[in-house]
Design an enzyme around this catalytic site. Structure first.
Site, PDB file in Angstrom:
ATOM      1  CG  HIS A 109     -13.947 -58.004   0.683  1.00 11.23           C
ATOM      2  ND1 HIS A 109     -12.910 -58.817   0.262  1.00 11.23           N
ATOM      3  CD2 HIS A 109     -15.071 -58.753   0.548  1.00 11.23           C
ATOM      4  CE1 HIS A 109     -13.384 -59.987  -0.110  1.00 11.23           C
ATOM      5  NE2 HIS A 109     -14.684 -59.985   0.052  1.00 11.23           N
ATOM      6  N   GLY A 110     -11.638 -58.275   3.434  1.00 12.12           N
ATOM      7  CA  GLY A 110     -11.634 -59.389   4.377  1.00 12.12           C
ATOM      8  C   GLY A 110     -10.288 -60.070   4.332  1.00 12.12           C
TER       9      GLY A 110
ATOM     10  CG  LEU B  77     -25.276 -61.048  14.395  1.00 10.29           C
ATOM     11  CD1 LEU B  77     -25.151 -59.561  14.165  1.00 10.29           C
ATOM     12  CD2 LEU B  77     -26.729 -61.367  14.735  1.00 10.29           C
ATOM     13  CD  GLU B  78     -17.362 -62.898  13.714  1.00  7.39           C
ATOM     14  OE1 GLU B  78     -17.006 -63.785  12.908  1.00  7.39           O
ATOM     15  OE2 GLU B  78     -16.553 -62.076  14.195  1.00  7.39           O
TER      16      GLU B  78
ATOM     17  CG  ASP C  78     -24.739 -60.434  -1.739  1.00  6.84           C
ATOM     18  OD1 ASP C  78     -25.744 -59.689  -1.758  1.00  6.84           O
ATOM     19  OD2 ASP C  78     -24.383 -61.065  -0.731  1.00  6.84           O
TER      20      ASP C  78
ATOM     21  CG  HIS D 162     -17.513 -55.958   1.042  1.00 10.84           C
ATOM     22  ND1 HIS D 162     -17.341 -56.230   2.384  1.00 10.84           N
ATOM     23  CD2 HIS D 162     -18.316 -56.934   0.588  1.00 10.84           C
ATOM     24  CE1 HIS D 162     -18.010 -57.319   2.704  1.00 10.84           C
ATOM     25  NE2 HIS D 162     -18.605 -57.769   1.635  1.00 10.84           N
ATOM     26  CG  ASN D 163     -19.625 -57.557  -3.662  1.00 12.05           C
ATOM     27  OD1 ASN D 163     -18.411 -57.527  -3.567  1.00 12.05           O
ATOM     28  ND2 ASN D 163     -20.316 -58.667  -3.638  1.00 12.05           N
TER      29      ASN D 163
ATOM     30  CB  SER E 131     -12.667 -58.317  12.509  1.00 13.57           C
ATOM     31  OG  SER E 131     -13.249 -59.556  12.181  1.00 13.57           O
TER      32      SER E 131
END
Lengths: 135, 484
Positions: free
Chosen positions: B406-407, B211-212, B101, B331-332, B387
């Site tokens: 990244h998370g 989506l947040e 991705d 982040h990739n 987050s």
């Protein structure tokens, strides 16, 4: 008994597939790849695609064969249920793969077939492989 | 079979910093380093992350150290949370070290809407956002691109979308690389990849993409929060997605090309998923251009989703309700950057696989408005936890090639997550916490349950303690929209 099983993997999907010979292993791997992500079929006719794949060795051949099916699935909104293998060597495969139209997949989409931890071997007369899919 | 790394092989070199020495395996070219605390290490005991990290350190031309961020977990080839810098002159580029991705990333939009003014409207807002963003597996978007139009997206990324009337110039200003990598070449992207991507612009995809709508809960750095337009109690929107089938196919295509050529290049790898090409070879350059094209597609994708979110937002809150892009970060990705190696500035191809660029204040590659505070580093937690918005630091530039996590990083497999929590039950738990959920699939919801991830607070604590980035703000989930 199913001819594949899910193997735990932290982030991705990993399966172990069995077959009585290499051709059957490839066919079962194709069927398993779509079964684990649960296609949501819609009404529509069976679709057949002829695929021919050449690769440097049998592991690469499995990755390339499944990648071919994944591309055809994504580009045509279908999921494959079966394969007829016409010609097979450790470096090439000629097959017809058979699928049906889908709305979506219930579980997740497979982004790609990876080489990670991939090996194809015969254990006690049964051919087996483990494949990690990026999801 | 290469020697597996065990926790007892880790050497503590500093607080929350551990190393697998170069001497651990003969094929390691540099040491491998992990930023983690004891709890994080316990989380990865059962998977192969550390052996994957050691494998990365064997890649030709790798400089200084192979790195893993504290959200590390097992991937394929590289561990997720992996960072590696290869010499441009005699190093390699590895598609698997960037990921299928390509340019999966995060976009954050800020608003002036106060959470207390939305109690009666959040359900409508969540439904409106769910309807405007096709998010399920294999879902095409509303925008169908011709071959010519798709090539323009691949060449110019988000900039092309602005030319077509989507979004605005500020969206480009506040985006990593202004939403366009200049070395893109659509001719290096296969017809297959283009066919997969032609109708996928404006779509989230499945899995961990989301989506947040979130609420700013806490500010840690007033100056940076002011620069990023973040105020306690205000709503923000976070978008997580990537380059969809187009990027997946680009990576698949080039892994295949490189696997075939490895013997010719004399490259021996512990795992073929690390397949790579000398950066300066034809294949290396072709992939680099194709990857940049896919990255541009991803930026156009998040840009279009951002524009569609704005439309839905204004339908609910009125035309004066503004959503500003705070930042958009990959982040990739693989990028050529100058970093100091042994005291000398050197051009390297930085591979970030599940790692976020985190550049410090005054860095030329960050927007003028953020020069004093540093680049926003956008770190999603989970659908049920906080987050974080961080900023890059000088220390990060020194120790991690300007990279952060990244998370939260997964800790449970999807099967195990589903064993521990059922989708309907999780939905109720989230709603009891005041989080509105829009997700058609209970199975997918359970697979992405907070319990499947590491504790984000723990991961951020390690990032901050090591100095990779600084805290700016904490946000909490308010409405979660997922595919599936």
């Amino acid at each position: 008994m199913e001819n594949f099983e899910l193997i735990p993997h932290t982030a991705d999907l990993k399966i172990k597939v069995f077959g009585k010979n290499k051709q059957e292993l490839f066919r079962n791997a194709l069927i398993a790849m779509f079964k684990i992500i649960k296609p949501e079929y819609i009404e529509g006719e069976e679709k057949k695609f002829d695929v021919m794949v050449d690769s440097p060795d049998i592991e690469a051949l499995l990755v390339d064969f499944l990648s071919e099916a994944l591309y055809l699935s994504d580009a045509n909104s279908i999921a494959f249920k079966d394969a007829q293998i016409h010609e097979f060597t450790d470096k090439s495969i000629v097959a017809t793969i058979i699928g049906f139209p889908i709305k979506s997949f219930e579980v997740v989409e497979i982004k790609a077939v990876t080489y990670h931890d991939l090996s194809i071997k015969e254990v006690n007369g049964v051919w087996q492989t483990e494949i990690v899919f990026d999801i | 079979m290469k020697k597996e790394v065990k926790v007892s092989d880790l050497v503590k070199i500093d607080e929350n910093t551990y190393e697998i020495p170069k001497s651990f395996r003969e094929d390691m070219k540099v040491p491998a380093r992990l930023f983690a605390n004891k709890e994080i290490i316990e989380d990865i005991l059962t998977d192969k992350s550390l052996s994957q990290l050691a494998n990365v350190s064997t890649l030709p031309g790798i400089q200084k150290v192979a790195l893993a961020m504290p959200d590390i977990h097992q991937g394929y080839g590289f561990p997720i949370g992996g960072v590696a810098a290869m010499s441009v002159e005699d190093g390699v580029i590895s598609p698997g070290g960037i990921g299928y991705d390509i340019n999966c990333g995060i976009r954050l939009l800020s608003s002036d809407i106060k959470v207390e003014d939305t109690k009666n409207i959040i359900e409508d807002l969540a439904t409106a956002l769910f309807n405007v963003i096709p998010s399920g597996v294999g879902q095409g978007g509303k925008l169908k691109l011709s071959v010519d139009e798709l090539d323009k997206v691949l060449l110019n990324g988000a900039k092309y979308m602005v030319e077509q009337g989507y979004g605005n110039q500020d969206d480009l200003e506040f985006c990593e690389s202004n939403g366009c990598l200049k070395n893109a070449n659509p001719e290096m992207v296969s017809e297959r990849a283009k066919k997969r991507g032609a109708d996928q612009l404006g779509t989230l995809g499945s899995g961990n993409h989301f989506l947040e709508v979130q609420v700013v809960e806490e500010i840690f750095d007033e100056a940076a929060a002011k620069a990023f337009d973040l105020k306690v109690g205000n709503l923000v929107v976070m978008i997580h997605c990537g380059s969809r089938g187009l990027g997946h196919q680009v990576c698949t295509d080039y892994v295949k090309v490189m696997v075939k050529k490895l013997p010719e290049w004399g490259i021996k790898l512990p795992d073929r998923e690390l397949a790579c090409a000398p950066f300066k070879s034809q294949e290396g350059q072709d992939y680099f251009s194709a990857m940049a094209s896919a990255a541009n597609f991803a930026w156009a994708n998040r840009h279009l989703i951002g524009a569609n979110v704005r439309t839905a937002w204004q339908n609910i809150f009125g035309k004066d309700a503004i959503l500003k892009t705070v930042y958009d970060v990959a982040h990739n990705i693989g990028k050529v950057e100058a970093h100091k190696i042994d005291g000398v500035n050197m051009e390297v191809v930085v591979h970030r696989k599940g790692a976020t660029r985190a550049f410090p204040p005054h860095h030329p590659e960050i927007p003028h408005a953020y020069q004093q505070v540093g680049q926003p580093v956008l770190i999603p937690g989970t659908m049920g936890t906080s987050s974080y918005i961080l900023t890059g630091t000088e220390k990060g530039l020194e120790v991690s090639f300007g990279s952060s996590c990244h998370g939260a990083g997964r800790r449970l497999s999807r099967t195990e997550a589903k064993r521990k929590v059922q989708g309907p039950e999780l939905r109720k738990q989230l709603e009891a916490k005041g989080i509105t959920v829009r997700c058609d699939s209970n199975a997918e919801l359970a697979e992405e349950a907070p319990i499947a991830y590491k504790d984000i607070e723990n991961v951020i604590d390690v990032v901050v303690s090591v100095g990779l980035a600084k805290k700016v703000a904490r946000v909490r989930p308010y409405a979660v929209i997922k595919g599936g």
